[in-house]
Design a protein around this motif. Structure first.
Motif, PDB file in Angstrom:
ATOM      1  N   LYS A  35       0.861  -1.203   0.000  1.00 29.21           N
ATOM      2  CA  LYS A  35       0.000   0.000   0.000  1.00 29.21           C
ATOM      3  C   LYS A  35       0.883   1.233   0.000  1.00 29.21           C
ATOM      4  O   LYS A  35       0.652   2.186  -0.741  1.00 29.21           O
ATOM      5  CB  LYS A  35      -0.920   0.032   1.222  1.00 29.21           C
ATOM      6  CG  LYS A  35      -1.783   1.286   1.235  1.00 29.21           C
ATOM      7  CD  LYS A  35      -2.265   1.682   2.597  1.00 29.21           C
ATOM      8  CE  LYS A  35      -2.806   3.090   2.534  1.00 29.21           C
ATOM      9  NZ  LYS A  35      -3.147   3.652   3.828  1.00 29.21           N
ATOM     10  N   HIS A  42       1.170   7.114  -6.291  1.00 24.16           N
ATOM     11  CA  HIS A  42       0.056   8.073  -6.368  1.00 24.16           C
ATOM     12  C   HIS A  42       0.575   9.496  -6.210  1.00 24.16           C
ATOM     13  O   HIS A  42       0.270  10.375  -7.015  1.00 24.16           O
ATOM     14  CB  HIS A  42      -0.948   7.732  -5.272  1.00 24.16           C
ATOM     15  CG  HIS A  42      -2.181   8.564  -5.261  1.00 24.16           C
ATOM     16  ND1 HIS A  42      -3.056   8.641  -6.316  1.00 24.16           N
ATOM     17  CD2 HIS A  42      -2.703   9.375  -4.310  1.00 24.16           C
ATOM     18  CE1 HIS A  42      -4.045   9.448  -6.013  1.00 24.16           C
ATOM     19  NE2 HIS A  42      -3.860   9.904  -4.802  1.00 24.16           N
ATOM     20  N   LYS A 119     -12.782  13.073  -4.032  1.00 24.36           N
ATOM     21  CA  LYS A 119     -11.530  12.995  -4.795  1.00 24.36           C
ATOM     22  C   LYS A 119     -11.742  12.445  -6.197  1.00 24.36           C
ATOM     23  O   LYS A 119     -11.245  12.992  -7.174  1.00 24.36           O
ATOM     24  CB  LYS A 119     -10.499  12.169  -4.033  1.00 24.36           C
ATOM     25  CG  LYS A 119      -9.947  12.924  -2.833  1.00 24.36           C
ATOM     26  CD  LYS A 119      -8.761  12.223  -2.248  1.00 24.36           C
ATOM     27  CE  LYS A 119      -7.534  12.384  -3.092  1.00 24.36           C
ATOM     28  NZ  LYS A 119      -6.346  11.827  -2.426  1.00 24.36           N
TER      29      LYS A 119
HETATM   30  C1  HEM Z   1      -5.418  14.921  -8.777  1.00 23.64           C
HETATM   31  C2  HEM Z   1      -6.065  14.299  -7.894  1.00 23.64           C
HETATM   32  C3  HEM Z   1      -5.491  13.833  -6.573  1.00 23.64           C
HETATM   33  C4  HEM Z   1      -4.662  14.468  -5.694  1.00 23.64           C
HETATM   34  C5  HEM Z   1      -4.043  15.842  -5.816  1.00 23.64           C
HETATM   35  C6  HEM Z   1      -4.439  13.542  -4.581  1.00 23.64           C
HETATM   36  C7  HEM Z   1      -3.608  13.800  -3.500  1.00 23.64           C
HETATM   37  C8  HEM Z   1      -3.319  12.850  -2.518  1.00 23.64           C
HETATM   38  C9  HEM Z   1      -2.374  13.052  -1.434  1.00 23.64           C
HETATM   39  C10 HEM Z   1      -1.574  14.324  -1.213  1.00 23.64           C
HETATM   40  C11 HEM Z   1      -2.349  11.902  -0.682  1.00 23.64           C
HETATM   41  C12 HEM Z   1      -1.491  11.587   0.580  1.00 23.64           C
HETATM   42  C13 HEM Z   1      -2.384  11.783   1.787  1.00 23.64           C
HETATM   43  C14 HEM Z   1      -1.711  11.182   3.028  1.00 23.64           C
HETATM   44  O1  HEM Z   1      -0.522  10.910   3.013  1.00 23.64           O
HETATM   45  O2  HEM Z   1      -2.438  11.045   4.021  1.00 23.64           O
HETATM   46  C15 HEM Z   1      -3.283  11.001  -1.278  1.00 23.64           C
HETATM   47  C16 HEM Z   1      -3.542   9.748  -0.776  1.00 23.64           C
HETATM   48  C17 HEM Z   1      -4.623   9.034  -1.193  1.00 23.64           C
HETATM   49  N1  HEM Z   1      -5.468   9.327  -2.247  1.00 23.64           N
HETATM   50 FE1  HEM Z   1      -5.268  10.819  -3.567  1.00 23.64          FE
HETATM   51  N2  HEM Z   1      -5.157  12.398  -4.796  1.00 23.64           N
HETATM   52  C18 HEM Z   1      -5.824  12.544  -5.997  1.00 23.64           C
HETATM   53  C19 HEM Z   1      -6.693  11.657  -6.574  1.00 23.64           C
HETATM   54  C20 HEM Z   1      -7.209  10.595  -5.889  1.00 23.64           C
HETATM   55  C21 HEM Z   1      -8.309   9.802  -6.350  1.00 23.64           C
HETATM   56  C22 HEM Z   1      -9.057   9.996  -7.648  1.00 23.64           C
HETATM   57  C23 HEM Z   1      -8.552   8.865  -5.388  1.00 23.64           C
HETATM   58  C24 HEM Z   1      -9.572   7.764  -5.442  1.00 23.64           C
HETATM   59  C25 HEM Z   1     -10.707   7.709  -5.119  1.00 23.64           C
HETATM   60  C26 HEM Z   1      -7.574   9.068  -4.321  1.00 23.64           C
HETATM   61  C27 HEM Z   1      -7.484   8.290  -3.178  1.00 23.64           C
HETATM   62  C28 HEM Z   1      -6.437   8.375  -2.277  1.00 23.64           C
HETATM   63  C29 HEM Z   1      -6.217   7.407  -1.186  1.00 23.64           C
HETATM   64  C30 HEM Z   1      -7.116   6.222  -0.850  1.00 23.64           C
HETATM   65  C31 HEM Z   1      -5.060   7.813  -0.518  1.00 23.64           C
HETATM   66  C32 HEM Z   1      -4.344   7.102   0.645  1.00 23.64           C
HETATM   67  C33 HEM Z   1      -4.751   7.658   1.941  1.00 23.64           C
HETATM   68  C34 HEM Z   1      -3.977   6.885   2.998  1.00 23.64           C
HETATM   69  O3  HEM Z   1      -4.473   5.852   3.414  1.00 23.64           O
HETATM   70  O4  HEM Z   1      -2.890   7.324   3.340  1.00 23.64           O
HETATM   71  N3  HEM Z   1      -6.766  10.126  -4.662  1.00 23.64           N
HETATM   72  N4  HEM Z   1      -3.866  11.587  -2.387  1.00 23.64           N
END
Ligand code: HEM
Length: 213
Positions: A35, A42, A119
């Motif tokens: 993960k 990601h 998101k």
């Molecule tokens: C351009 C679009 C997106 C940006 C800027 C973005 C940004 C981020 C960032 C900064 C994190 C890290 C958060 C952390 O470390 O706690 C993250 C984690 C994550 N993002 Fe995105 N994201 C985007 C699109 C998406 C999409 C479309 C999804 C799906 C539905 C998604 C699902 C997640 C998930 C599940 C995590 C992991 C959270 C965790 O368990 O740490 N993201 N995203």
């Protein structure tokens, strides 16, 4: 334009459906280490997406003072390169790695938590707006400007395309910033139906499975 948007929507939702179908076939959740690697991938796609959009903004701002045809043409070409090699791959990569993490971890898929719903809706809206607004300027208006004999600074199409690009880039950056903020704050909790279902199970000593979250 409508057919172009419909085609993107159909392709994106078909790919999401295939991912949901495959994820539902895999019984075990992603192990923590794997993960972490998906979250790293990601974040790297998110960085590429941001670099693409901010790079286009910097070039657009710097070409404002250009008057020489060759320099303006070079600027328009570089905005197209950033779109094709950074913004579009970054946007698609962020979407599909994010969806895979949401499906394969304890976040419980695409419709359990409001921040995850926000998101994938936000990411898809950013892709559609980006491809219609920025894409229109970069892939429709720019070629006309580049092939025209009129000096760009005298060409109303050039000034129109700059306005369109500014609004497209502004909208993309606003959505991206919002998505980063909610990624850390993870606001709004779980969807009501899901949480009341969990409570019913929790309060029902006979229910088989307890929420593991
Ligand atoms: C351009 C679009 C997106 C940006 C800027 C973005 C940004 C981020 C960032 C900064 C994190 C890290 C958060 C952390 O470390 O706690 C993250 C984690 C994550 N993002 Fe995105 N994201 C985007 C699109 C998406 C999409 C479309 C999804 C799906 C539905 C998604 C699902 C997640 C998930 C599940 C995590 C992991 C959270 C965790 O368990 O740490 N993201 N995203």
């Amino acid at each position: 334009m409508v057919i172009f948007i419909m085609r993107i929507v159909v392709i994106v939702f078909m790919l999401i459906w295939i991912m949901v179908f495959i994820a539902n076939k895999i019984p075990r959740k992603l192990p923590h280490k794997r993960k972490q690697w998906w979250v790293i991938a990601h974040i790297l796609f998110v960085i590429v997406y941001f670099c693409g959009v901010t790079g286009q903004l910097v070039i657009l701002l710097s070409t404002a003072s250009f008057s020489k045809k060759e320099s303006i043409h070079a600027g328009l070409e570089f905005i197209r390169y950033f779109d094709d090699y950074l913004t579009i791959p970054g946007a698609m990569g962020s979407l599909f790695t994010g969806i895979w993490i949401a499906l394969r971890t304890n976040w419980g898929g695409l419709t359990t938590y409001y921040w995850i719903i926000a998101k994938w809706v936000g990411n898809i809206v950013a892709i559609l707006l980006g491809s219609t607004i920025t894409g229109n300027a970069v892939h429709n208006l720019f070629p006309k400007i580049l092939s025209s004999d009129v000096e760009p600074s005298q060409n109303p199409l050039y000034h129109q395309s700059r306005q369109i690009l500014f609004s497209g880039i502004g909208i993309s950056l606003t959505i991206l910033t919002f998505l980063v903020v909610i990624s850390y704050l993870k606001p709004w909790g779980k969807r009501k139906k899901i949480s009341s279902e969990a409570n019913r199970k929790r309060n029902n000593p006979f229910s088989k499975s307890k929420q593991t979250e």
